[in-house]
Design an enzyme around this catalytic site. Structure first.
Site, mmCIF file in Angstrom:
data_model
loop_
_atom_site.group_PDB
_atom_site.id
_atom_site.type_symbol
_atom_site.label_atom_id
_atom_site.label_comp_id
_atom_site.label_asym_id
_atom_site.label_seq_id
_atom_site.Cartn_x
_atom_site.Cartn_y
_atom_site.Cartn_z
ATOM 1 N N ASP A 130 -12.513 16.420 23.515
ATOM 2 C CA ASP A 130 -11.500 16.116 24.516
ATOM 3 C C ASP A 130 -10.853 17.446 24.898
ATOM 4 O O ASP A 130 -10.239 18.092 24.044
ATOM 5 C CB ASP A 130 -10.489 15.145 23.881
ATOM 6 N N HIS A 190 -3.481 13.822 19.846
ATOM 7 C CA HIS A 190 -3.873 12.600 19.121
ATOM 8 C C HIS A 190 -5.048 12.826 18.190
ATOM 9 O O HIS A 190 -5.919 13.653 18.453
ATOM 10 C CB HIS A 190 -4.209 11.495 20.132
ATOM 11 N N HIS A 198 -7.852 7.602 20.936
ATOM 12 C CA HIS A 198 -6.486 7.737 20.440
ATOM 13 C C HIS A 198 -6.344 7.079 19.076
ATOM 14 O O HIS A 198 -6.148 5.878 18.967
ATOM 15 C CB HIS A 198 -5.487 7.149 21.455
ATOM 16 N N GLU A 318 -5.790 21.463 26.929
ATOM 17 C CA GLU A 318 -6.170 20.667 25.763
ATOM 18 C C GLU A 318 -7.427 21.217 25.093
ATOM 19 O O GLU A 318 -8.357 21.648 25.775
ATOM 20 C CB GLU A 318 -6.421 19.212 26.200
HETATM 21 CO CO LIG Z 1 -6.623 13.888 25.037
#
Ligand SMILES: [Co+2]
Length: 332
Positions: A130, A190, A198, A318
Protein backbone atom coordinates in the site's frame (compact mmCIF):
# COMPACT_ATOMS: atom_id res chain seq x y z
CA UNK A 1 47.74 -43.12 -29.81
CA UNK A 2 47.67 -44.38 -26.33
CA UNK A 3 48.11 -40.99 -24.93
CA UNK A 4 45.48 -39.72 -27.25
CA UNK A 5 43.13 -42.45 -26.10
CA UNK A 6 43.98 -41.61 -22.56
CA UNK A 7 43.31 -37.98 -23.29
CA UNK A 8 39.98 -38.85 -24.77
CA UNK A 9 39.11 -40.78 -21.63
CA UNK A 10 40.18 -37.84 -19.52
CA UNK A 11 38.14 -35.46 -21.68
CA UNK A 12 35.14 -37.73 -21.39
CA UNK A 13 35.53 -37.81 -17.64
CA UNK A 14 35.76 -34.02 -17.47
CA UNK A 15 32.69 -33.74 -19.62
CA UNK A 16 30.86 -36.08 -17.26
CA UNK A 17 31.87 -33.94 -14.34
CA UNK A 18 30.66 -30.80 -16.08
CA UNK A 19 27.34 -32.47 -16.83
CA UNK A 20 27.05 -33.55 -13.20
CA UNK A 21 27.78 -30.04 -12.00
CA UNK A 22 25.15 -28.55 -14.28
CA UNK A 23 22.63 -31.13 -13.08
CA UNK A 24 23.46 -30.32 -9.49
CA UNK A 25 22.98 -26.61 -10.10
CA UNK A 26 19.65 -27.22 -11.78
CA UNK A 27 18.51 -29.38 -8.89
CA UNK A 28 19.53 -26.64 -6.46
CA UNK A 29 17.61 -24.05 -8.46
CA UNK A 30 14.56 -26.26 -8.46
CA UNK A 31 14.82 -26.72 -4.71
CA UNK A 32 15.12 -22.96 -4.38
CA UNK A 33 11.94 -22.48 -6.37
CA UNK A 34 10.12 -25.12 -4.38
CA UNK A 35 11.25 -23.64 -1.08
CA UNK A 36 8.23 -21.86 0.18
CA UNK A 37 8.23 -18.09 -0.03
CA UNK A 38 8.05 -16.39 3.34
CA UNK A 39 5.47 -13.68 4.07
CA UNK A 40 8.33 -11.16 3.81
CA UNK A 41 9.21 -12.46 0.31
CA UNK A 42 5.59 -11.98 -0.73
CA UNK A 43 5.33 -8.51 0.83
CA UNK A 44 8.48 -7.57 -1.07
CA UNK A 45 7.18 -8.90 -4.39
CA UNK A 46 3.92 -6.99 -4.04
CA UNK A 47 5.90 -3.93 -2.94
CA UNK A 48 8.13 -4.00 -6.00
CA UNK A 49 5.14 -3.99 -8.33
CA UNK A 50 3.28 -1.31 -6.36
CA UNK A 51 6.33 1.00 -6.30
CA UNK A 52 6.90 0.57 -10.02
CA UNK A 53 3.28 1.55 -10.70
CA UNK A 54 3.47 4.50 -8.28
CA UNK A 55 6.56 5.88 -10.05
CA UNK A 56 5.09 5.28 -13.50
CA UNK A 57 1.94 7.20 -12.55
CA UNK A 58 4.00 10.00 -10.99
CA UNK A 59 5.43 10.62 -14.47
CA UNK A 60 2.14 10.07 -16.26
CA UNK A 61 0.08 12.48 -14.13
CA UNK A 62 0.04 15.77 -16.03
CA UNK A 63 -2.54 18.51 -16.65
CA UNK A 64 -4.94 17.33 -19.36
CA UNK A 65 -4.52 13.63 -18.57
CA UNK A 66 -7.70 11.71 -17.79
CA UNK A 67 -7.87 10.24 -14.30
CA UNK A 68 -9.38 7.12 -15.84
CA UNK A 69 -6.19 6.58 -17.86
CA UNK A 70 -4.23 6.52 -14.60
CA UNK A 71 -6.66 4.01 -13.06
CA UNK A 72 -6.67 1.76 -16.10
CA UNK A 73 -2.86 1.89 -16.37
CA UNK A 74 -2.61 0.70 -12.77
CA UNK A 75 -5.12 -2.09 -13.44
CA UNK A 76 -3.16 -3.17 -16.50
CA UNK A 77 0.27 -3.08 -14.83
CA UNK A 78 -0.98 -5.15 -11.89
CA UNK A 79 -2.44 -7.77 -14.23
CA UNK A 80 0.73 -7.85 -16.36
CA UNK A 81 2.79 -8.51 -13.22
CA UNK A 82 0.57 -11.54 -12.52
CA UNK A 83 -0.78 -9.94 -9.36
CA UNK A 84 -4.11 -8.67 -8.10
CA UNK A 85 -5.15 -5.27 -6.80
CA UNK A 86 -5.44 -4.92 -3.01
CA UNK A 87 -7.83 -2.04 -3.75
CA UNK A 88 -8.56 0.14 -6.79
CA UNK A 89 -6.12 2.94 -7.58
CA UNK A 90 -7.17 6.01 -5.59
CA UNK A 91 -6.82 9.29 -7.50
CA UNK A 92 -8.00 11.78 -4.91
CA UNK A 93 -7.74 15.39 -6.02
CA UNK A 94 -7.44 18.65 -3.99
CA UNK A 95 -9.79 18.48 -0.96
CA UNK A 96 -10.47 14.79 -1.53
CA UNK A 97 -8.34 12.90 0.98
CA UNK A 98 -9.01 9.33 -0.13
CA UNK A 99 -11.33 6.78 -1.74
CA UNK A 100 -11.81 8.41 -5.12
CA UNK A 101 -11.34 5.91 -7.89
CA UNK A 102 -12.75 6.59 -11.32
CA UNK A 103 -16.37 5.59 -11.77
CA UNK A 104 -17.48 3.93 -14.99
CA UNK A 105 -16.69 6.13 -18.04
CA UNK A 106 -15.31 8.90 -15.82
CA UNK A 107 -14.42 12.04 -17.79
CA UNK A 108 -12.42 13.70 -15.00
CA UNK A 109 -9.28 15.43 -16.33
CA UNK A 110 -6.32 16.66 -14.26
CA UNK A 111 -6.01 20.45 -14.04
CA UNK A 112 -2.81 22.48 -13.72
CA UNK A 113 -3.87 23.74 -10.26
CA UNK A 114 -4.63 20.26 -8.92
CA UNK A 115 -3.03 18.44 -6.01
CA UNK A 116 -3.29 14.78 -7.01
CA UNK A 117 -2.88 11.89 -4.59
CA UNK A 118 -2.06 8.55 -6.19
CA UNK A 119 -2.56 5.59 -3.84
CA UNK A 120 -1.66 2.13 -5.16
CA UNK A 121 -2.63 -1.24 -3.64
CA UNK A 122 -1.24 -4.55 -4.87
CA UNK A 123 -1.55 -8.02 -3.33
CA UNK A 124 0.40 -11.16 -3.97
CA UNK A 125 -1.23 -14.23 -2.44
CA UNK A 126 -3.03 -11.87 -0.05
CA UNK A 127 0.12 -10.03 1.07
CA UNK A 128 -0.47 -6.34 0.51
CA UNK A 129 1.61 -3.39 -0.62
CA UNK A 130 0.00 0.00 0.00
CA UNK A 131 1.83 3.12 -1.17
CA UNK A 132 0.96 6.67 -2.14
CA UNK A 133 2.45 9.95 -3.28
CA UNK A 134 1.21 13.39 -4.26
CA UNK A 135 1.88 15.33 -7.44
CA UNK A 136 1.09 18.96 -8.22
CA UNK A 137 1.91 21.11 -11.21
CA UNK A 138 2.05 24.47 -9.47
CA UNK A 139 5.02 25.24 -7.19
CA UNK A 140 2.69 26.91 -4.72
CA UNK A 141 1.93 23.40 -3.40
CA UNK A 142 5.58 22.40 -2.84
CA UNK A 143 5.57 22.79 0.95
CA UNK A 144 2.28 20.94 1.29
CA UNK A 145 3.79 17.99 -0.55
CA UNK A 146 7.05 18.17 1.42
CA UNK A 147 5.13 18.11 4.71
CA UNK A 148 3.47 14.72 4.26
CA UNK A 149 6.52 13.33 2.50
CA UNK A 150 8.80 14.19 5.42
CA UNK A 151 6.24 12.95 7.96
CA UNK A 152 5.93 9.56 6.26
CA UNK A 153 9.66 9.16 5.65
CA UNK A 154 10.41 9.98 9.29
CA UNK A 155 7.79 7.55 10.55
CA UNK A 156 9.18 4.81 8.30
CA UNK A 157 12.63 5.36 9.83
CA UNK A 158 11.62 5.39 13.50
CA UNK A 159 8.99 2.64 13.72
CA UNK A 160 10.28 -0.18 15.95
CA UNK A 161 9.16 -3.54 17.31
CA UNK A 162 8.15 -3.08 20.95
CA UNK A 163 7.17 0.57 20.47
CA UNK A 164 3.69 2.08 20.47
CA UNK A 165 2.13 3.55 17.35
CA UNK A 166 1.03 6.61 19.37
CA UNK A 167 4.62 7.85 19.56
CA UNK A 168 4.70 7.93 15.78
CA UNK A 169 1.54 10.04 15.78
CA UNK A 170 3.30 12.61 17.98
CA UNK A 171 6.09 12.88 15.43
CA UNK A 172 3.76 13.06 12.44
CA UNK A 173 1.62 15.87 13.82
CA UNK A 174 4.72 17.78 14.85
CA UNK A 175 6.22 17.66 11.36
CA UNK A 176 3.00 18.56 9.53
CA UNK A 177 2.30 21.47 11.90
CA UNK A 178 5.92 22.57 11.61
CA UNK A 179 5.19 23.25 7.96
CA UNK A 180 2.11 25.27 8.94
CA UNK A 181 -0.45 22.69 7.83
CA UNK A 182 -2.91 20.54 9.66
CA UNK A 183 -2.85 16.76 9.85
CA UNK A 184 -6.01 14.86 8.90
CA UNK A 185 -6.99 13.68 12.37
CA UNK A 186 -9.45 10.95 11.50
CA UNK A 187 -7.29 9.09 8.97
CA UNK A 188 -4.47 6.83 10.07
CA UNK A 189 -1.87 4.31 9.08
CA UNK A 190 -2.94 0.72 9.51
CA UNK A 191 -1.88 -2.86 10.15
CA UNK A 192 -1.98 -5.02 7.02
CA UNK A 193 -3.25 -8.59 7.28
CA UNK A 194 -3.55 -11.26 4.58
CA UNK A 195 -6.41 -10.18 2.30
CA UNK A 196 -7.26 -7.37 4.70
CA UNK A 197 -6.17 -3.79 4.04
CA UNK A 198 -7.22 -2.34 7.38
CA UNK A 199 -6.18 -4.54 10.29
CA UNK A 200 -7.18 -3.84 13.91
CA UNK A 201 -4.13 -1.68 14.75
CA UNK A 202 -3.65 1.91 13.61
CA UNK A 203 -0.89 4.50 13.43
CA UNK A 204 -2.50 7.80 14.42
CA UNK A 205 -1.71 11.00 12.54
CA UNK A 206 -2.22 13.08 15.70
CA UNK A 207 -0.31 13.39 18.96
CA UNK A 208 -1.45 12.32 22.41
CA UNK A 209 -2.69 8.83 21.64
CA UNK A 210 -1.26 5.66 23.14
CA UNK A 211 -1.81 3.63 20.01
CA UNK A 212 -0.98 -0.05 19.64
CA UNK A 213 2.03 -2.20 20.51
CA UNK A 214 4.11 -2.99 17.41
CA UNK A 215 5.09 -6.65 17.07
CA UNK A 216 7.66 -8.54 15.06
CA UNK A 217 6.55 -9.80 11.60
CA UNK A 218 3.70 -7.31 11.38
CA UNK A 219 3.29 -5.18 8.26
CA UNK A 220 2.02 -1.62 8.45
CA UNK A 221 0.95 0.94 5.90
CA UNK A 222 2.23 4.27 7.19
CA UNK A 223 0.29 7.11 5.59
CA UNK A 224 0.25 10.76 6.54
CA UNK A 225 -1.76 13.70 5.24
CA UNK A 226 -1.13 17.45 5.27
CA UNK A 227 -4.05 19.81 4.70
CA UNK A 228 -4.66 23.52 4.24
CA UNK A 229 -8.22 22.91 5.46
CA UNK A 230 -9.89 21.85 8.72
CA UNK A 231 -8.03 18.58 9.24
CA UNK A 232 -11.24 16.59 9.27
CA UNK A 233 -12.42 14.34 6.50
CA UNK A 234 -16.12 13.85 5.95
CA UNK A 235 -17.83 11.22 3.80
CA UNK A 236 -19.29 12.57 0.60
CA UNK A 237 -22.30 10.24 0.45
CA UNK A 238 -23.01 11.21 -3.15
CA UNK A 239 -19.76 9.59 -4.29
CA UNK A 240 -19.47 5.82 -3.90
CA UNK A 241 -16.93 4.27 -6.24
CA UNK A 242 -15.35 1.64 -4.00
CA UNK A 243 -17.17 -1.19 -2.21
CA UNK A 244 -16.34 -4.33 -0.29
CA UNK A 245 -18.41 -7.28 0.92
CA UNK A 246 -19.42 -6.92 4.54
CA UNK A 247 -19.08 -9.77 7.04
CA UNK A 248 -22.17 -11.82 7.69
CA UNK A 249 -24.88 -13.63 5.73
CA UNK A 250 -27.47 -11.67 3.83
CA UNK A 251 -30.36 -13.30 1.98
CA UNK A 252 -30.50 -11.82 -1.52
CA UNK A 253 -33.51 -11.50 -3.78
CA UNK A 254 -32.19 -10.90 -7.28
CA UNK A 255 -29.81 -12.80 -9.48
CA UNK A 256 -27.94 -9.53 -10.14
CA UNK A 257 -27.13 -9.08 -6.44
CA UNK A 258 -26.02 -12.70 -6.16
CA UNK A 259 -23.70 -12.29 -9.14
CA UNK A 260 -22.12 -9.15 -7.70
CA UNK A 261 -21.62 -10.92 -4.38
CA UNK A 262 -20.00 -13.90 -6.08
CA UNK A 263 -17.64 -11.60 -7.99
CA UNK A 264 -16.55 -9.68 -4.87
CA UNK A 265 -16.12 -12.87 -2.90
CA UNK A 266 -14.32 -15.14 -5.35
CA UNK A 267 -12.48 -12.83 -7.70
CA UNK A 268 -11.47 -10.17 -5.18
CA UNK A 269 -11.26 -12.10 -1.91
CA UNK A 270 -13.57 -9.59 -0.20
CA UNK A 271 -11.05 -6.79 -0.71
CA UNK A 272 -12.18 -3.28 -1.78
CA UNK A 273 -13.37 -3.22 -5.40
CA UNK A 274 -14.05 -0.43 -7.90
CA UNK A 275 -17.66 -0.21 -8.98
CA UNK A 276 -16.35 0.26 -12.54
CA UNK A 277 -14.83 -3.26 -12.38
CA UNK A 278 -18.27 -4.63 -11.50
CA UNK A 279 -19.85 -2.63 -14.34
CA UNK A 280 -17.26 -3.99 -16.74
CA UNK A 281 -17.76 -7.59 -15.65
CA UNK A 282 -21.56 -7.74 -15.42
CA UNK A 283 -22.74 -4.87 -17.61
CA UNK A 284 -23.96 -1.55 -16.25
CA UNK A 285 -27.64 -2.42 -15.74
CA UNK A 286 -27.03 -5.64 -13.82
CA UNK A 287 -24.14 -4.15 -11.85
CA UNK A 288 -26.19 -1.12 -10.74
CA UNK A 289 -29.15 -3.26 -9.74
CA UNK A 290 -26.98 -5.77 -7.87
CA UNK A 291 -24.99 -3.12 -6.00
CA UNK A 292 -28.21 -1.28 -5.05
CA UNK A 293 -29.69 -4.40 -3.46
CA UNK A 294 -26.46 -5.28 -1.63
CA UNK A 295 -26.32 -1.74 -0.23
CA UNK A 296 -30.00 -1.91 0.82
CA UNK A 297 -29.56 -5.10 2.82
CA UNK A 298 -26.25 -3.96 4.33
CA UNK A 299 -24.18 -6.62 2.57
CA UNK A 300 -21.73 -4.05 1.24
CA UNK A 301 -19.28 -1.86 3.06
CA UNK A 302 -19.24 1.54 1.34
CA UNK A 303 -16.05 3.55 0.87
CA UNK A 304 -17.46 7.00 0.21
CA UNK A 305 -15.06 9.66 -1.01
CA UNK A 306 -13.49 11.34 2.04
CA UNK A 307 -13.06 15.09 1.76
CA UNK A 308 -11.83 18.05 3.78
CA UNK A 309 -13.63 21.42 3.35
CA UNK A 310 -14.24 22.30 -0.29
CA UNK A 311 -11.45 24.86 -0.72
CA UNK A 312 -8.78 22.72 0.99
CA UNK A 313 -5.73 21.16 -0.59
CA UNK A 314 -4.54 17.86 0.86
CA UNK A 315 -1.31 15.93 0.29
CA UNK A 316 -0.59 12.29 1.18
CA UNK A 317 2.43 9.99 1.25
CA UNK A 318 2.44 6.33 2.16
CA UNK A 319 4.78 3.35 2.43
CA UNK A 320 4.47 -0.23 3.61
CA UNK A 321 6.94 -1.57 6.19
CA UNK A 322 7.58 -5.08 7.51
CA UNK A 323 8.72 -5.23 11.12
CA UNK A 324 11.82 -7.19 12.11
CA UNK A 325 13.78 -7.06 15.40
CA UNK A 326 16.56 -5.29 13.45
CA UNK A 327 14.18 -2.57 12.33
CA UNK A 328 11.60 -1.94 9.64
CA UNK A 329 12.00 -3.15 6.07
CA UNK A 330 10.36 -0.75 3.62
CA UNK A 331 8.73 -2.92 0.96
CA UNK A 332 7.53 -0.09 -1.25
CO1 LIG B 1 -3.31 2.79 3.21
Amino acid sequence: MASKKEETKKEAKEKEEVVEEVEEEEAEEEAEEEKEETPLDKYKKAGEVASKIREHLREMAKPGVKALDLCETADKMIAEAGMKPAFPLNVSINNHCAHYTCPWEDELVLDKQDVVKIDVGVQYDGFIADTALTVAFNDVHNDLIKASQEATETAVKVIRVGGYTGKIGDLIENIIEGYGFTTIRDLSGHLLLPYRVHGPKTIPNVSGRKGNLILQDEAYAIETFASTGSGESHSDRTKLYIVRLAEGRFPLRTDAAKQVRRLLDREYHRLPVATRWIYKELGTAKAKMGIRELVQVGAIYQYHVLADVSDAYVSQHEHTVYMTPEGPIKTT
